[in-house]
Design a protein around this motif. Structure first.
Motif, mmCIF file in Angstrom:
data_model
loop_
_atom_site.group_PDB
_atom_site.id
_atom_site.type_symbol
_atom_site.label_atom_id
_atom_site.label_comp_id
_atom_site.label_asym_id
_atom_site.label_seq_id
_atom_site.Cartn_x
_atom_site.Cartn_y
_atom_site.Cartn_z
ATOM 1 N N SER A 80 -13.843 -6.253 -1.431
ATOM 2 C CA SER A 80 -13.202 -7.066 -0.410
ATOM 3 C C SER A 80 -11.697 -6.875 -0.495
ATOM 4 C CB SER A 80 -13.552 -8.541 -0.613
ATOM 5 O OG SER A 80 -12.740 -9.351 0.189
ATOM 6 N N ARG A 81 -11.044 -6.840 0.652
ATOM 7 C CA ARG A 81 -9.593 -6.748 0.658
ATOM 8 C C ARG A 81 -8.959 -8.138 0.584
ATOM 9 N NH1 ARG A 81 -10.756 -3.419 5.196
ATOM 10 N NH2 ARG A 81 -10.808 -1.220 4.677
ATOM 11 N N THR A 82 -9.789 -9.157 0.557
ATOM 12 C CA THR A 82 -9.286 -10.519 0.526
ATOM 13 C C THR A 82 -8.539 -10.782 -0.775
ATOM 14 O OG1 THR A 82 -11.142 -11.226 1.842
ATOM 15 C CG2 THR A 82 -9.913 -12.934 0.723
ATOM 16 N N LYS A 83 -7.373 -11.377 -0.682
ATOM 17 C CA LYS A 83 -6.590 -11.701 -1.859
ATOM 18 C C LYS A 83 -6.172 -13.168 -1.778
ATOM 19 C CE LYS A 83 -4.611 -7.047 -1.971
ATOM 20 N NZ LYS A 83 -3.365 -6.267 -1.917
ATOM 21 N N PRO A 84 -5.970 -13.829 -2.947
ATOM 22 C CA PRO A 84 -5.531 -15.228 -2.923
ATOM 23 C C PRO A 84 -4.225 -15.410 -2.168
ATOM 24 C CG PRO A 84 -6.264 -14.600 -5.123
ATOM 25 C CD PRO A 84 -6.228 -13.343 -4.302
ATOM 26 N N SER A 85 -3.356 -14.410 -2.227
ATOM 27 C CA SER A 85 -2.095 -14.472 -1.490
ATOM 28 C C SER A 85 -1.932 -13.176 -0.716
ATOM 29 C CB SER A 85 -0.916 -14.657 -2.443
ATOM 30 O OG SER A 85 0.306 -14.649 -1.731
ATOM 31 N N THR A 86 -1.892 -13.260 0.598
ATOM 32 C CA THR A 86 -1.831 -12.037 1.398
ATOM 33 C C THR A 86 -0.627 -12.068 2.336
ATOM 34 O OG1 THR A 86 -3.378 -13.082 2.926
ATOM 35 C CG2 THR A 86 -4.307 -11.580 1.325
ATOM 36 N N SER A 87 0.518 -12.443 1.780
ATOM 37 C CA SER A 87 1.723 -12.513 2.596
ATOM 38 C C SER A 87 2.221 -11.119 2.972
ATOM 39 C CB SER A 87 2.829 -13.277 1.858
ATOM 40 O OG SER A 87 3.103 -12.663 0.622
ATOM 41 N N GLU A 88 1.776 -10.086 2.210
ATOM 42 C CA GLU A 88 2.148 -8.716 2.519
ATOM 43 C C GLU A 88 0.918 -7.948 2.971
ATOM 44 O OE1 GLU A 88 4.223 -6.834 -0.617
ATOM 45 O OE2 GLU A 88 5.815 -8.333 -0.714
ATOM 46 N N LEU A 89 1.014 -7.303 4.110
ATOM 47 C CA LEU A 89 -0.105 -6.529 4.640
ATOM 48 C C LEU A 89 -0.013 -5.090 4.153
ATOM 49 C CD1 LEU A 89 -0.056 -7.884 8.313
ATOM 50 C CD2 LEU A 89 -1.613 -8.549 6.470
ATOM 51 N N PRO A 90 -1.138 -4.383 4.084
ATOM 52 C CA PRO A 90 -1.124 -2.980 3.649
ATOM 53 C C PRO A 90 -0.258 -2.119 4.566
ATOM 54 C CG PRO A 90 -3.368 -3.845 3.667
ATOM 55 C CD PRO A 90 -2.503 -4.868 4.342
ATOM 56 N N GLU A 91 0.233 -1.038 4.026
ATOM 57 C CA GLU A 91 1.048 -0.118 4.810
ATOM 58 C C GLU A 91 0.253 0.417 5.994
ATOM 59 O OE1 GLU A 91 3.544 4.068 4.188
ATOM 60 O OE2 GLU A 91 2.562 3.076 2.496
ATOM 61 N N GLY A 92 0.869 0.408 7.150
ATOM 62 C CA GLY A 92 0.216 0.910 8.355
ATOM 63 C C GLY A 92 -0.753 -0.052 9.000
ATOM 64 N N PHE A 93 -0.766 -1.296 8.531
ATOM 65 C CA PHE A 93 -1.742 -2.270 9.032
ATOM 66 C C PHE A 93 -1.639 -2.463 10.549
ATOM 67 C CE2 PHE A 93 -3.433 -6.450 10.010
ATOM 68 C CZ PHE A 93 -4.575 -6.524 9.222
ATOM 69 N N ALA A 94 -0.445 -2.400 11.084
ATOM 70 C CA ALA A 94 -0.243 -2.616 12.524
ATOM 71 C C ALA A 94 -1.003 -1.605 13.370
ATOM 72 C CB ALA A 94 1.240 -2.553 12.867
ATOM 73 N N ASN A 95 -1.400 -0.485 12.767
ATOM 74 C CA ASN A 95 -2.128 0.551 13.507
ATOM 75 C C ASN A 95 -3.630 0.532 13.224
ATOM 76 O OD1 ASN A 95 0.241 1.675 14.707
ATOM 77 N ND2 ASN A 95 0.715 2.644 12.745
ATOM 78 N N TRP A 96 -4.080 -0.444 12.471
ATOM 79 C CA TRP A 96 -5.505 -0.537 12.150
ATOM 80 C C TRP A 96 -6.293 -1.134 13.315
ATOM 81 C CZ3 TRP A 96 -6.513 -2.759 6.569
ATOM 82 C CH2 TRP A 96 -5.953 -1.899 5.625
ATOM 83 N N PRO A 97 -7.561 -0.766 13.455
ATOM 84 C CA PRO A 97 -8.451 -1.481 14.379
ATOM 85 C C PRO A 97 -8.947 -2.748 13.678
ATOM 86 C CG PRO A 97 -9.614 0.376 13.393
ATOM 87 C CD PRO A 97 -8.213 0.425 12.847
#
Length: 318
Positions: A80-97
């Motif tokens: 799972s990519r779920t994290k207790p704190s997810t204030s930072e999104l993975p690189e390139g997230f804006a281009n993900w579906p």
């Protein structure tokens, strides 16, 4: 029909594409290649996932599972990519579906609490930009209503409208403002997932919720839901600025909230005010004086402090 999938890195993906070049058939949306080998169909998606379908899919899959460059297999539990704190999104997230989810009306005394989830793939980014999608706070109400109608005809979405009456009933049952929103987001995302086709589900890389509570608090309340969706869920404040899917969801939810202010106010020949300021106190007092406190049950969120203020103001109205 049996199906298996693996997630591979770019190098292995390119090797697979080359390997099946003599067996290629027409691709499907969001795929880079599709091949037919005997009774097995192999589809390589842009996300790096490769799907094997057919009675002999295990045999074909076996050619690649032992490849050192393959990163994961569907036979093992996905991380799972779920994290207790997810204030930072993975690189390139804006281009993900992804699925983006947002709510409107939470801070307004009058009106419904509306939650919308939108699935958006990169192939739709230019379309929603042309429709005018951006942070809903930068759009006026007329623009929001127009864009929302066009979005609803163009992208997969689900909209949930929690009326003040349903909201007040939930509070009476022991829910609080945060747990109501958690329940609504989870329900809405679940409904949207049932609308997506198999290709969209295969392509989707995550879910982004406009953050209204810390992630660990969200998951605490999520445990109470019958069908909790918790894998690959991200949270970030001002999510509409991080992905067009959230911006699109925000616009549809905002338009539905504005509609609720009109619809709920019609029996009283009023357009209910947005927000929780003085205008809300005054109108609530007028409704109490003329129709009784029961008039607020179907129009307002009763646990707001505005209710106490309105009751005091109503006593002063002659």
């Amino acid at each position: 029909m049996a199906s298996e999938s693996i997630k591979v890195n770019k190098a292995t993906f390119n090797k697979m594409h080359e390997h099946y070049k003599n067996n290629l058939v027409d691709p499907v949306p969001y795929s880079e290649f599709r091949a037919k080998v005997g009774s097995t169909t192999i589809t390589g998606y842009t996300s790096g996932k490769v799907l094997f379908q057919g009675n002999d899919s295990q045999d074909e899959l076996g050619k690649w599972q032992n490849n050192r460059e393959a990163t994961s297999s569907s036979s093992s539990k996905p991380k799972s990519r779920t994290k207790p704190s997810t204030s930072e999104l993975p690189e390139g997230f804006a281009n993900w579906p992804i699925i983006g989810s947002d709510e409107v009306g939470n801070g307004s005394y009058f009106g419904s609490l509306t939650v919308c989830s939108v699935y958006l793939s990169p192939s739709q980014f230019e379309l929603v930009k042309l429709l005018g999608v951006k942070d809903s706070k930068l759009l006026n109400d007329k623009e929001i209503v127009k864009i929302a109608e066009e979005l609803k005809m163009s992208v997969p979405y689900h909209l949930t409208v929690c009326t003040p009456e349903k909201y007040n009933q939930a509070i009476e049952k022991g829910y609080n403002a945060v747990s109501i929103k958690v329940s609504l987001h989870n329900f809405t995302i679940g409904k949207l997932l049932t609308k997506l086709n198999q290709d969209q589900k295969e392509e989707m890389r995550g879910i982004l919720i406009d953050q209204f509570t810390p992630a660990n608090n969200y998951f605490k309340y999520l445990q109470k839901e019958q069908h909790p969706i918790k894998d690959d869920v991200y949270f970030v404040k001002k999510g509409e600025g991080h992905h067009l899917a959230v911006a699109s969801a925000s616009i549809i939810a905002r338009a539905a909230f504005l509609e609720s202010l009109e619809t709920l106010g019609k029996p009283f020949n009023k357009v209910l005010p947005s927000g929780a300021g003085k205008a809300s106190d005054v109108l609530a007092a007028q409704l109490i004086k003329k129709h009784g406190k029961s008039a607020l049950y179907k129009t307002a969120k009763l646990h707001f402090k505005n209710t106490t203020k309105a009751l005091e103001l109503a006593k002063k109205i002659k």
